[in-house]
Design a protein around this motif. Sequence first.
Motif, PDB file in Angstrom:
ATOM      1  N   LEU A  27       0.854  -1.186   0.000  1.00  0.00           N
ATOM      2  CA  LEU A  27       0.000   0.000   0.000  1.00  0.00           C
ATOM      3  C   LEU A  27       0.891   1.237   0.000  1.00  0.00           C
ATOM      4  CD1 LEU A  27      -2.833   1.376   0.367  1.00  0.00           C
ATOM      5  CD2 LEU A  27      -2.460   1.174   2.837  1.00  0.00           C
ATOM      6  N   GLU A  28       0.637   2.151  -0.932  1.00  0.00           N
ATOM      7  CA  GLU A  28       1.397   3.405  -1.015  1.00  0.00           C
ATOM      8  C   GLU A  28       0.426   4.580  -1.061  1.00  0.00           C
ATOM      9  OE1 GLU A  28       4.844   3.246  -3.930  1.00  0.00           O
ATOM     10  OE2 GLU A  28       3.710   1.471  -4.530  1.00  0.00           O
ATOM     11  N   VAL A  29       0.647   5.536  -0.201  1.00  0.00           N
ATOM     12  CA  VAL A  29      -0.154   6.759  -0.174  1.00  0.00           C
ATOM     13  C   VAL A  29       0.772   7.918  -0.475  1.00  0.00           C
ATOM     14  CG1 VAL A  29      -1.556   8.287   1.263  1.00  0.00           C
ATOM     15  CG2 VAL A  29      -1.803   5.803   1.475  1.00  0.00           C
ATOM     16  N   ARG A  30       0.432   8.698  -1.497  1.00  0.00           N
ATOM     17  CA  ARG A  30       1.304   9.779  -1.933  1.00  0.00           C
ATOM     18  C   ARG A  30       0.502  11.085  -2.069  1.00  0.00           C
ATOM     19  NH1 ARG A  30       4.623   7.074  -0.220  1.00  0.00           N
ATOM     20  NH2 ARG A  30       6.133   5.738  -1.302  1.00  0.00           N
ATOM     21  N   ASN A  31       0.990  12.129  -1.378  1.00  0.00           N
ATOM     22  CA  ASN A  31       0.441  13.489  -1.503  1.00  0.00           C
ATOM     23  C   ASN A  31      -1.074  13.515  -1.341  1.00  0.00           C
ATOM     24  OD1 ASN A  31       2.733  13.341  -4.105  1.00  0.00           O
ATOM     25  ND2 ASN A  31       3.136  14.576  -2.288  1.00  0.00           N
ATOM     26  N   LEU A  32      -1.569  12.787  -0.332  1.00  0.00           N
ATOM     27  CA  LEU A  32      -3.011  12.633  -0.150  1.00  0.00           C
ATOM     28  C   LEU A  32      -3.622  13.854   0.537  1.00  0.00           C
ATOM     29  CD1 LEU A  32      -5.208  10.353  -0.582  1.00  0.00           C
ATOM     30  CD2 LEU A  32      -5.013   9.988   1.883  1.00  0.00           C
ATOM     31  N   HIS A  33      -4.665  14.390  -0.081  1.00  0.00           N
ATOM     32  CA  HIS A  33      -5.440  15.491   0.491  1.00  0.00           C
ATOM     33  C   HIS A  33      -6.913  15.072   0.521  1.00  0.00           C
ATOM     34  CE1 HIS A  33      -2.347  18.783   0.289  1.00  0.00           C
ATOM     35  NE2 HIS A  33      -1.815  17.894  -0.535  1.00  0.00           N
ATOM     36  N   THR A  34      -7.581  15.347   1.641  1.00  0.00           N
ATOM     37  CA  THR A  34      -9.008  15.075   1.760  1.00  0.00           C
ATOM     38  C   THR A  34      -9.679  16.277   2.396  1.00  0.00           C
ATOM     39  OG1 THR A  34      -8.517  12.725   2.134  1.00  0.00           O
ATOM     40  CG2 THR A  34     -10.761  13.487   2.598  1.00  0.00           C
ATOM     41  N   CYS A  35     -10.605  16.880   1.665  1.00  0.00           N
ATOM     42  CA  CYS A  35     -11.289  18.072   2.164  1.00  0.00           C
ATOM     43  C   CYS A  35     -12.796  17.909   2.015  1.00  0.00           C
ATOM     44  CB  CYS A  35     -10.829  19.312   1.406  1.00  0.00           C
ATOM     45  SG  CYS A  35      -9.048  19.641   1.521  1.00  0.00           S
ATOM     46  N   PHE A  36     -13.536  18.427   2.991  1.00  0.00           N
ATOM     47  CA  PHE A  36     -14.994  18.434   2.950  1.00  0.00           C
ATOM     48  C   PHE A  36     -15.469  19.862   3.191  1.00  0.00           C
ATOM     49  CE2 PHE A  36     -13.857  14.207   4.683  1.00  0.00           C
ATOM     50  CZ  PHE A  36     -14.354  13.421   3.651  1.00  0.00           C
ATOM     51  N   ALA A  37     -16.104  20.447   2.182  1.00  0.00           N
ATOM     52  CA  ALA A  37     -16.640  21.812   2.285  1.00  0.00           C
ATOM     53  C   ALA A  37     -15.589  22.798   2.779  1.00  0.00           C
ATOM     54  CB  ALA A  37     -17.851  21.816   3.217  1.00  0.00           C
ATOM     55  N   GLY A  38     -14.387  22.652   2.229  1.00  0.00           N
ATOM     56  CA  GLY A  38     -13.316  23.567   2.585  1.00  0.00           C
ATOM     57  C   GLY A  38     -12.540  23.202   3.827  1.00  0.00           C
ATOM     58  N   ASP A  39     -12.999  22.194   4.576  1.00  0.00           N
ATOM     59  CA  ASP A  39     -12.308  21.749   5.784  1.00  0.00           C
ATOM     60  C   ASP A  39     -11.433  20.558   5.420  1.00  0.00           C
ATOM     61  OD1 ASP A  39     -11.464  21.292   8.344  1.00  0.00           O
ATOM     62  OD2 ASP A  39     -13.309  20.305   8.987  1.00  0.00           O
ATOM     63  N   GLU A  71     -10.811   5.412   2.287  1.00  0.00           N
ATOM     64  CA  GLU A  71     -10.120   5.685   1.028  1.00  0.00           C
ATOM     65  C   GLU A  71      -9.246   4.504   0.616  1.00  0.00           C
ATOM     66  OE1 GLU A  71      -9.891  10.559   1.474  1.00  0.00           O
ATOM     67  OE2 GLU A  71      -8.210   9.313   2.159  1.00  0.00           O
ATOM     68  N   ALA A  72      -8.575   3.892   1.585  1.00  0.00           N
ATOM     69  CA  ALA A  72      -7.749   2.725   1.276  1.00  0.00           C
ATOM     70  C   ALA A  72      -8.595   1.543   0.822  1.00  0.00           C
ATOM     71  CB  ALA A  72      -6.918   2.342   2.496  1.00  0.00           C
ATOM     72  N   LEU A  73      -9.834   1.463   1.328  1.00  0.00           N
ATOM     73  CA  LEU A  73     -10.749   0.387   0.938  1.00  0.00           C
ATOM     74  C   LEU A  73     -11.478   0.692  -0.367  1.00  0.00           C
ATOM     75  CD1 LEU A  73     -12.329  -0.461   4.412  1.00  0.00           C
ATOM     76  CD2 LEU A  73     -10.860  -1.952   3.040  1.00  0.00           C
ATOM     77  N   LEU A  74     -11.154   1.826  -0.975  1.00  0.00           N
ATOM     78  CA  LEU A  74     -11.748   2.230  -2.250  1.00  0.00           C
ATOM     79  C   LEU A  74     -13.245   2.521  -2.120  1.00  0.00           C
ATOM     80  CD1 LEU A  74      -9.990  -0.401  -4.566  1.00  0.00           C
ATOM     81  CD2 LEU A  74      -9.100   1.764  -3.691  1.00  0.00           C
ATOM     82  N   ALA A  89      -2.730   1.814  -9.155  1.00  0.00           N
ATOM     83  CA  ALA A  89      -3.549   2.946  -8.738  1.00  0.00           C
ATOM     84  C   ALA A  89      -5.001   2.505  -8.664  1.00  0.00           C
ATOM     85  CB  ALA A  89      -3.397   4.112  -9.721  1.00  0.00           C
ATOM     86  N   SER A  90      -5.761   3.103  -7.762  1.00  0.00           N
ATOM     87  CA  SER A  90      -7.137   2.667  -7.510  1.00  0.00           C
ATOM     88  C   SER A  90      -8.102   3.239  -8.537  1.00  0.00           C
ATOM     89  CB  SER A  90      -7.569   3.062  -6.093  1.00  0.00           C
ATOM     90  OG  SER A  90      -7.412   4.450  -5.910  1.00  0.00           O
ATOM     91  N   ARG A  91      -7.892   2.873  -9.811  1.00  0.00           N
ATOM     92  CA  ARG A  91      -8.819   3.304 -10.845  1.00  0.00           C
ATOM     93  C   ARG A  91     -10.090   2.469 -10.769  1.00  0.00           C
ATOM     94  NH1 ARG A  91      -3.754   3.543 -13.388  1.00  0.00           N
ATOM     95  NH2 ARG A  91      -3.946   1.373 -14.037  1.00  0.00           N
ATOM     96  N   ARG A  92     -11.193   3.070 -11.205  1.00  0.00           N
ATOM     97  CA  ARG A  92     -12.501   2.444 -11.073  1.00  0.00           C
ATOM     98  C   ARG A  92     -12.538   1.049 -11.705  1.00  0.00           C
ATOM     99  NH1 ARG A  92     -17.329   4.519  -9.893  1.00  0.00           N
ATOM    100  NH2 ARG A  92     -16.469   6.626  -9.981  1.00  0.00           N
ATOM    101  N   ALA A  93     -11.929   0.896 -12.871  1.00  0.00           N
ATOM    102  CA  ALA A  93     -11.991  -0.387 -13.578  1.00  0.00           C
ATOM    103  C   ALA A  93     -11.275  -1.500 -12.830  1.00  0.00           C
ATOM    104  CB  ALA A  93     -11.388  -0.226 -14.976  1.00  0.00           C
TER     105      ALA A  93
END
Length: 276
Positions: A27-39, A71-74, A89-93
């Motif tokens: 598992l590799e996480v790179r430059n991960l950003h998660t925002c909700f309504a600006g938070d 997010e890791a569980l897609l 990469a966690s692409r939809r397909a």
Amino acid sequence: MVFTTVKGGTRPYRTLAAFVMVNEYVLEVRNLHTCFAGDCIHEDLNFEVRRGEIFAVVGGSGSGKTVLLREALLLQEPTAGTIRIFGEASRRAEKEGLRQRTGVLFQHGALFSSLTVQQNVEAPLLEHTTLSPRLRHELGCLKLALVGLASESGRKLPSQLSGGMLKRAALARALALDPELLFLDEPTAGLDPASADALDELILQLRDSLGLTVVMITHDLDTLWRAADRAIFLGEGRILAGGTMEEISGSGHPLVQAYFQGNRGRGAREAAWNPG
């Protein structure tokens, strides 16, 4: 398991786990950003999980641990950044194929209340394979035995199980498809100390015998010191500390210090280093 003498006392050292732990990233996480309504919950997270290790995600309430797990569980897309599982990469397909190579133990088990334990364990086999009913049943029994549950438990409903047995049943379901990567969400939450100790030992045994890679979220300081090879500490939207438990607990950040240097934290460390 053998014990090795290190500075500060004796600490358990699992030779098989050390043998399978290599610098191959599951598992590799790179430059991960998660925002909700600006938070922003996550700001530029970067870490990796190596094959064969038990990796823990730690932090106070609201630090974004559960969001990171989703997010890791897609199950949820990050705002920016990438998550790679088995180098993909966690692409939809590709999500369905990746999910079949992973298993998850949810905090409260998340078993289907109207199905027996045996039927719950067989559910992933029914959905993702074309195995015959007889073979599904045999594999379900095997998974229950693997987590220490008797065959009689398979005929019960989840509501008829104790807390410890419920966690084991959910773990058996998580192992149904022989995953390479296992996610654990607060595996010992709600368990008495003896049951929590037994589940920690089971997780270690399964990792060593099956060659699993384990990613877990936990607040249990005993579990962290006993089972985690490495961990990250989330806070203030970022990773405040990372490394072995000894490295993290030695961090000078006030949030990390408060978490690990209180009476409970020091007691858990002492118990792990001097198990006798």
